[in-house]
Design an enzyme around this catalytic site. Structure first.
Site, PDB file in Angstrom:
ATOM      1  CG  HIS A  23      -2.061  -0.984   1.087  1.00 53.17           C
ATOM      2  ND1 HIS A  23      -2.910  -1.289   2.131  1.00 53.17           N
ATOM      3  CD2 HIS A  23      -2.468  -1.752   0.050  1.00 53.17           C
ATOM      4  CE1 HIS A  23      -3.775  -2.197   1.730  1.00 53.17           C
ATOM      5  NE2 HIS A  23      -3.536  -2.492   0.481  1.00 53.17           N
ATOM      6  CG  HIS A  79      -8.482  -9.091  -3.780  1.00 55.08           C
ATOM      7  ND1 HIS A  79      -9.133  -7.918  -4.091  1.00 55.08           N
ATOM      8  CD2 HIS A  79      -7.542  -8.750  -2.847  1.00 55.08           C
ATOM      9  CE1 HIS A  79      -8.605  -6.923  -3.391  1.00 55.08           C
ATOM     10  NE2 HIS A  79      -7.637  -7.397  -2.642  1.00 55.08           N
ATOM     11  CD  GLU A  81      -4.617  -4.468  -2.903  1.00 53.30           C
ATOM     12  OE1 GLU A  81      -5.318  -5.130  -2.127  1.00 53.30           O
ATOM     13  OE2 GLU A  81      -3.927  -3.490  -2.530  1.00 53.30           O
ATOM     14  CG  ASP A  83      -1.689  -8.049  -3.429  1.00 51.07           C
ATOM     15  OD1 ASP A  83      -2.680  -7.550  -3.995  1.00 51.07           O
ATOM     16  OD2 ASP A  83      -1.680  -8.334  -2.217  1.00 51.07           O
ATOM     17  CG  HIS A 147      -7.973  -5.589   1.337  1.00 45.63           C
ATOM     18  ND1 HIS A 147      -6.992  -5.374   0.408  1.00 45.63           N
ATOM     19  CD2 HIS A 147      -8.021  -4.450   2.076  1.00 45.63           C
ATOM     20  CE1 HIS A 147      -6.436  -4.204   0.573  1.00 45.63           C
ATOM     21  NE2 HIS A 147      -7.031  -3.607   1.569  1.00 45.63           N
ATOM     22  CG  ASP A 166      -6.035  -9.764   0.581  1.00 45.25           C
ATOM     23  OD1 ASP A 166      -4.952 -10.278   0.241  1.00 45.25           O
ATOM     24  OD2 ASP A 166      -6.459  -8.700   0.103  1.00 45.25           O
ATOM     25  CE1 TYR A 194      -2.436  -9.131   4.684  1.00 42.61           C
ATOM     26  CE2 TYR A 194      -4.578  -9.722   5.585  1.00 42.61           C
ATOM     27  CZ  TYR A 194      -3.769  -9.462   4.501  1.00 42.61           C
ATOM     28  OH  TYR A 194      -4.287  -9.539   3.232  1.00 42.61           O
ATOM     29  CG  HIS A 227      -0.878 -11.979   1.092  1.00 42.94           C
ATOM     30  ND1 HIS A 227      -0.030 -11.634   0.064  1.00 42.94           N
ATOM     31  CD2 HIS A 227      -1.950 -11.154   0.971  1.00 42.94           C
ATOM     32  CE1 HIS A 227      -0.559 -10.648  -0.645  1.00 42.94           C
ATOM     33  NE2 HIS A 227      -1.735 -10.351  -0.127  1.00 42.94           N
TER      34      HIS A 227
HETATM   35 FE1  FEO Z   1      -5.992  -6.880  -1.058  1.00 43.85          FE
HETATM   36 FE2  FEO Z   1      -3.401  -9.020  -0.932  1.00 43.85          FE
HETATM   37  O1  FEO Z   1      -4.449  -7.679  -1.642  1.00 43.85           O
END
Ligand code: FEO
Length: 489
Positions: A23, A79, A81, A83, A147, A166, A194, A227
């Site tokens: 981020h 998701h 995003e 990553d 997320h 996430d 996290y 993750h």
């Molecule tokens: Fe919301 Fe791991 O990205």
């Protein structure tokens, strides 16, 4: 490299040992991370998520070494995003017509990032299923704001694996993939970091989503996050932790953080912290300088705390900028059911403390009266800070403190000092002892010894010690000294 997860499921993700920022630079990764992607090979071949965009080439290359890319029947993007969907552009360049299963919101995000509206999107909603052969199905569960609005989880029947993206993950890198193989302290520390820094604002959604998933009565043998590790040993432990963290979580802990122009506000923080411990030795007190400490560690501590104390020098009649930034972040994280107070040193105008108090109140904290000190706190001001800490400890106590505090008297300053440390020191001295103890650092003045470095001769009673005497340890004046007599005896 691939790792067997279970039966026909393999991890095909990417480890990132050296990443430090997420981020932008707002989330500091202290233990690296991984971008977990999974390949399921039943009658149909399914790829669940990809990896961060900076590993696109490597990801596609690794995947090509494992399978013919054209054999991938479905891509599931839980998701959007970058990553997780970051390698899509590189992958879709090779297999442009492969169906992508995702939520409606994800199409907006994926197209917004990758600029390929022509991709073969298939929108799924909670409860939708996709048959992948051998008697197994994928069941999709939308999980908005865990997320992003587009987030979802995917459950594989038969193997009972929940691909949670996430949720339940952590920024943590290890050559081992499973939760039972890694350092448990490190793992849970990163899980909390996290949750506290990323998911706290969505706690009410976390509870609702977990209850919804549990209501399906589906067995969960593994939780494969996007993750960090895969939960295979007692996988529901992290679900229970999330329920705990999502329910106005707090421990018997107080976090003090400050910024200080000339060390004066820092002196106040130290004295307040000591005052809290005087009265309540069992409460955890953590003190941070926002200019020097890891911001995410501070936020994790705030998450764990029943209350926070925020200090700043007044600069140009406002608070110091790093404190303002922290308060903005705290407001966004929407902590619930926590107490707070402001403090700080000032020269000619104490605007910072008032502004911090207002910001904390606006952020939903139950605020208590602030504390200001003009210029550098002298001995009396330090005593006031210490008493302030003692009052905070009493007001915020989670347990009965009536048995804890013996009382000592500083007759000169006419203040009461509640201090278990002083009682402990007094226990080693006779009842008619004439010693005095510094209530800030607990250095003991013994008349039989005097203080040769300040030309106070042995045999000098406290009453004859010069008024400009300073504690040799903390350099505060006579007014912070109290008699070393336990009045409770
Ligand atoms: Fe919301 Fe791991 O990205």
């Amino acid at each position: 490299m691939t790792i067997l997860v279970k039966n026909n499921i393999h991890w095909v993700g990417q480890r990132d040992w050296e990443v430090q920022d997420f981020h932008g630079t707002e989330f500091k990764m202290t233990k690296g991370t991984s971008y977990n992607s999974y390949l399921i090979r039943e009658q149909k071949t399914v790829l669940i998520d990809t990896v961060d965009h900076k590993f696109s080439h490597q990801f596609v290359q690794n995947l090509e070494m494992e399978i013919d890319l054209n054999s991938i029947d479905y891509i599931v993007i839980n998701h959007a995003e970058e990553d997780h969907s970051g390698a899509l552009t590189a992958l879709m360049a090779k297999i442009p017509n492969t169906p992508i299963y995702c939520t409606e919101n994800a199409i907006d995000s994926i197209v917004g990032h990758h600029h390929h509206p022509e991709w073969n999107f298939h929108v799924v909603r909670t409860g939708d299923t996709l048959d992948i052969g051998n008697g197994k199905q994928l069941i999709f569960v939308e999980s908005p704001m865990l997320h992003w609005p587009d987030s979802m989880m995917t459950y594989l029947t038969g193997d009972a694996v929940l691909f949670s993206n996430d949720a339940f993950g952590q920024h943590y890198c290890d050559e081992h993939l499973f939760n039972d193989e890694v350092d448990q302290h490190e793992l849970m520390e990163q899980c909390l970091r996290y949750y506290a820094n990323i998911l706290t604002p969505f706690s009410s959604l976390v509870v609702a989503k977990i209850k919804e998933v549990l209501s399906f009565n589906l067995p969960v043998d593994m939780i494969a996050t996007s993750h960090g590790i895969v939960w295979r040993d007692n996988p529901t432990q992290i679900i229970h932790k999330y329920l705990e963290w999502a329910s106005d979580y707090q421990e018997d802990r107080i976090t003090i953080f400050y910024d200080s122009m000339s060390n004066n506000t820092r002196m106040m923080a130290d004295a307040i912290a000591q005052g809290i411990h005087d009265v309540d030795p069992s409460v955890a007190v953590k003190v941070f300088n926002v200019s020097r400490h890891d911001k995410n560690e501070i936020l994790s501590n705030i998450f764990r705390s029943k209350g926070i104390l925020v200090g700043s020098s007044t600069m140009n009649n406002v608070m110091m900028p790093k404190i303002a930034g922290m308060l903005e972040e705290i407001t966004g994280l929407r902590f619930k059911a926590k107490k707070a107070g402001a403090f700080g040193s000032f020269g000619w105008n104490g605007g910072a403390v008032d502004r911090i108090h207002t910001r904390l109140t606006d952020a939903g904290f139950d605020t208590t009266l602030g504390l200001k000190a003009k210029w550098r706190p002298d001995g009396k001001a330090m005593q006031v800070c210490r008493e302030h800490g003692q009052q905070i400890a009493k007001q915020w106590a989670l347990h009965d403190l009536t048995q804890v505090a013996p009382i000592f008297v500083n007759r000169e300053a006419e203040v009461l000092v509640d201090a278990p440390q002083i009682q402990a020191a007094a226990n080693d001295h006779p009842a008619d002892c004439q010693c005095m103890i510094c209530s800030v650092c607990n250095w003991i003045y013994d008349p039989a010894i005097g203080e040769p470095n300040q030309q106070v001769a042995a045999g000098t009673p406290w009453s004859a010690v010069p008024d400009d005497f300073l504690c040799p340890e903390c350099h505060l004046g006579k007014e912070v000294f109290v008699e070393l007599i336990n009045k409770a005896v």
